[in-house]
Design an enzyme around this catalytic site. Structure first.
Site, mmCIF file in Angstrom:
data_model
loop_
_atom_site.group_PDB
_atom_site.id
_atom_site.type_symbol
_atom_site.label_atom_id
_atom_site.label_comp_id
_atom_site.label_asym_id
_atom_site.label_seq_id
_atom_site.Cartn_x
_atom_site.Cartn_y
_atom_site.Cartn_z
ATOM 1 N N SER A 135 -4.208 5.872 -6.619
ATOM 2 C CA SER A 135 -4.314 4.956 -7.756
ATOM 3 C C SER A 135 -5.235 5.576 -8.823
ATOM 4 O O SER A 135 -5.001 6.695 -9.245
ATOM 5 C CB SER A 135 -4.809 3.588 -7.273
ATOM 6 O OG SER A 135 -4.531 2.594 -8.222
ATOM 7 N N ASP A 195 2.086 1.693 -6.118
ATOM 8 C CA ASP A 195 0.732 2.187 -5.853
ATOM 9 C C ASP A 195 0.548 2.708 -4.418
ATOM 10 O O ASP A 195 0.872 2.018 -3.450
ATOM 11 C CB ASP A 195 -0.237 1.037 -6.116
ATOM 12 C CG ASP A 195 -1.674 1.489 -6.276
ATOM 13 O OD1 ASP A 195 -2.148 2.253 -5.421
ATOM 14 O OD2 ASP A 195 -2.326 1.047 -7.251
#
Length: 335
Positions: A50, A191
């Site tokens: 991320s 993600d």
């Protein structure tokens, strides 16, 4: 390529955490200020998830960490505008309205995040242009499986290096409910924090399985994002519905905190003194000012201050061996 206990394989693992990644970037900036050159030159492998993945890619391209801090300091409120953030302490009616408002669309636009990344890494740069090896987790939703984007540090690998680095950065940071799914080719991605928000074990597995490094020859520096243990008040009851789990990002906070604590425990057991975790749990008052999507001036100053203190406490001490390392792993170029 032989790594030994005296000359270990050294990896850097950067945790996800939304805007709190500013803590990570500032800690790395302090290290670069100390050694006087890009921090990527001290690690055999960089792994990040991320916002940690975005920063890891910046490290791999030798983007100065002061610039990463500057970009996310300046662009934070554009990426996470306060007008779209859920109101803290809002009543149940406002919570329901917020859920309804974003029931069919992500809360934030991806474009400001893309612009911030492209201020660091050229839009047309390929992963193969990176100067240092990386391993970046994401979830391939088209195939329904985790995927780790990697530079060509194993000669036989011929896929990921042809992809654009900015697209990979957006893939690892495509947080559900926050941003739209990322698209690379004909595949959709979410993600990497869904399975490896703390990519410490990704880095270890890469070294052990793909590069044949003995476990006792691996050294790992892991940097967090002011990760705080998350617990629920007994007064909140037990009958949590969707609104209850989404209130104050409760579900994401539980996932991130539990995953980070579990990974830290496992890796500590596996690596012992060859594992160093740099993080700082904020006080309760500070925690109230921070959040995955809180990019206020107060949040920025708190994150930068905590990072400066956490890094300075370790410089000249536990960080010394990491900052003296000379990496050996190289990226294969050409055919």
């Amino acid at each position: 390529m032989a790594w030994t206990k005296e000359n270990p394989f050294q990896a850097l693992a950067l945790t996800g955490g939304g805007y709190r990644g500013l803590f990570t970037a500032r800690a790395l900036q302090a290290m670069e200020d100390s050694i006087g050159e890009p921090i990527g030159r001290r690690f055999d492998l960089l792994s990040g998830t991320s916002i940690g993945g975005i920063i890891a890619l910046a490290v791999a391209f030798e983007v100065p960490m002061w610039k990463v801090v500057e970009v996310f300091s300046e662009k934070g409120e554009a990426i996470f505008p306060a007008s779209r953030r859920p109101k803290v302490g809002a009543g149940r009616l406002k919570q329901y309205w917020d859920l309804f408002r974003y029931a069919r669309e992500p809360r934030y636009s991806t474009e400001p995040l893309r612009e911030a990344i492209e201020n660091l890494i050229p839009a047309d740069a390929l992963l193969g242009d990176a100067l240092h090896p990386v391993a970046i987790p994401a979830v391939n939703l088209t195939k329904g499986r985790p995927q780790v984007f990697k530079t060509r540090h194993v000669k036989e690998w011929n896929r990921d290096w042809k992809m654009k680095a900015v697209d990979i950065a957006l893939a690892t940071a495509a947080a559900p409910t926050f941003f739209e799914l990322a698209e690379i080719g004909n595949n959709l991605f979410a993600d990497g924090g869904l399975f490896a928000n703390a990519p410490d074990q990704v880095a270890i597995h890469e070294a052990e399985f793909f590069l044949g490094v003995p476990l006792d020859c691996i050294r790992l520096l892991s940097i967090g994002t002011t990760t705080k243990s998350y617990s629920v008040s007994y007064a909140a009851g037990r009958n949590f519905g969707i609104a209850d789990w989404m209130k104050g990002q409760r579900l994401l906070s539980v996932m991130i905190s539990a995953q980070q604590q579990f990974v830290e425990q496992i890796v500590s057991h596996r690596l012992g003194t060859n594992y160093l975790r740099l993080d700082h749990e904020p006080s309760q008052e500070q925690a109230d000012d921070l959040g995955l999507d809180v990019a206020t001036l107060v949040a920025k100053k708190t994150l930068l201050g905590l990072a400066e203190k956490a890094a300075s406490d370790m410089l000249g001490g536990p960080l010394s061996p990491f900052l003296k390392h000379s990496p050996k792993l190289e990226i294969f170029r050409g055919a």
